[in-house]
Design a protein around this motif. Structure first.
Motif, mmCIF file in Angstrom:
data_model
loop_
_atom_site.group_PDB
_atom_site.id
_atom_site.type_symbol
_atom_site.label_atom_id
_atom_site.label_comp_id
_atom_site.label_asym_id
_atom_site.label_seq_id
_atom_site.Cartn_x
_atom_site.Cartn_y
_atom_site.Cartn_z
ATOM 1 N N SER A 82 -12.665 7.187 1.590
ATOM 2 C CA SER A 82 -11.341 6.599 1.807
ATOM 3 C C SER A 82 -11.372 5.093 1.589
ATOM 4 O O SER A 82 -10.391 4.501 1.155
ATOM 5 N N LYS A 83 -12.514 4.489 1.875
ATOM 6 C CA LYS A 83 -12.653 3.041 1.662
ATOM 7 C C LYS A 83 -12.472 2.716 0.186
ATOM 8 O O LYS A 83 -11.770 1.759 -0.168
ATOM 9 N N LEU A 118 -2.884 6.548 1.597
ATOM 10 C CA LEU A 118 -3.677 6.781 2.804
ATOM 11 C C LEU A 118 -2.745 6.785 4.006
ATOM 12 O O LEU A 118 -1.925 5.880 4.156
ATOM 13 N N TYR A 122 -5.659 11.172 3.550
ATOM 14 C CA TYR A 122 -4.758 10.814 2.468
ATOM 15 C C TYR A 122 -3.633 11.843 2.372
ATOM 16 O O TYR A 122 -3.692 12.918 2.959
ATOM 17 N N THR A 130 -8.856 3.062 -0.722
ATOM 18 C CA THR A 130 -8.135 1.884 -0.225
ATOM 19 C C THR A 130 -8.327 0.705 -1.174
ATOM 20 O O THR A 130 -7.369 0.000 -1.507
ATOM 21 N N ASN A 138 -4.074 7.236 7.152
ATOM 22 C CA ASN A 138 -4.922 6.547 8.117
ATOM 23 C C ASN A 138 -6.261 6.310 7.419
ATOM 24 O O ASN A 138 -6.457 6.776 6.299
ATOM 25 N N PRO A 139 -7.187 5.606 8.022
ATOM 26 C CA PRO A 139 -8.437 5.275 7.322
ATOM 27 C C PRO A 139 -9.249 6.480 6.834
ATOM 28 O O PRO A 139 -10.085 6.325 5.954
ATOM 29 N N ASN A 140 -8.995 7.659 7.374
ATOM 30 C CA ASN A 140 -9.798 8.818 6.994
ATOM 31 C C ASN A 140 -9.003 9.955 6.382
ATOM 32 O O ASN A 140 -9.536 11.040 6.182
ATOM 33 N N HIS A 168 0.808 -1.228 0.000
ATOM 34 C CA HIS A 168 0.000 0.000 0.000
ATOM 35 C C HIS A 168 0.837 1.271 0.000
ATOM 36 O O HIS A 168 0.337 2.336 -0.339
#
Length: 128
Positions: free
Chosen positions: A109-110, A67, A73, A113, A69-71, A44
């Motif tokens: 963000s999902k 990314l 970029y 990802t 973190n999950p939220n 990633h």
């Protein structure tokens, strides 16, 4: 240092295409010399390439999104050492920011990802 008119004519920025991936992955590997072994696999951290910088029709840099973190970029650039200068990097980042906001601003963000994971999986399968 500003680019003169002749240099500007040799320099082009555009969205990345699938045919650019050999040059992009080569630049990535050059900047990550620790990954030069034959068992290398993308992950990633490779991100999703968005834009390329061409000098006289040769890809000399690219931008990408990762990314953090999950939220959140981060947009980054990777320029070949021989062409690494502030105007190329700055212009590539400006073009990338505009492109990313236009194309990805309403994407979660999902989904980003998923796009990164699918590209990395495809790259790893294609070099196996």
């Amino acid at each position: 240092m500003e680019l003169n008119l002749k240099q500007q004519q040799l320099l082009n920025f555009r969205a990345v295409t699938i045919s650019d991936l050999n040059a992009v992955t080569s630049l990535y590997q050059q900047h990550n010399t620790a990954i030069s072994n034959t068992n290398f696999k993308f992950n990633h951290h490779f991100g999703l390439p968005l834009y390329v910088a061409e000098w006289n029709n040769e890809i000399v840099g690219y931008s990408y999104v990762v990314l953090v973190n999950p939220n959140d970029y981060c947009l980054k650039t990777n320029i070949a050492t021989a062409y690494s200068n502030e105007p190329i990097n700055k212009n590539l980042m400006l073009k990338t920011e505009y492109f990313f906001k236009k194309e990805w601003q309403h994407v979660s963000s999902k989904n980003l990802t998923i796009a990164i994971d699918q590209l990395v999986k495809w790259l790893n399968n294609s070099i196996s």
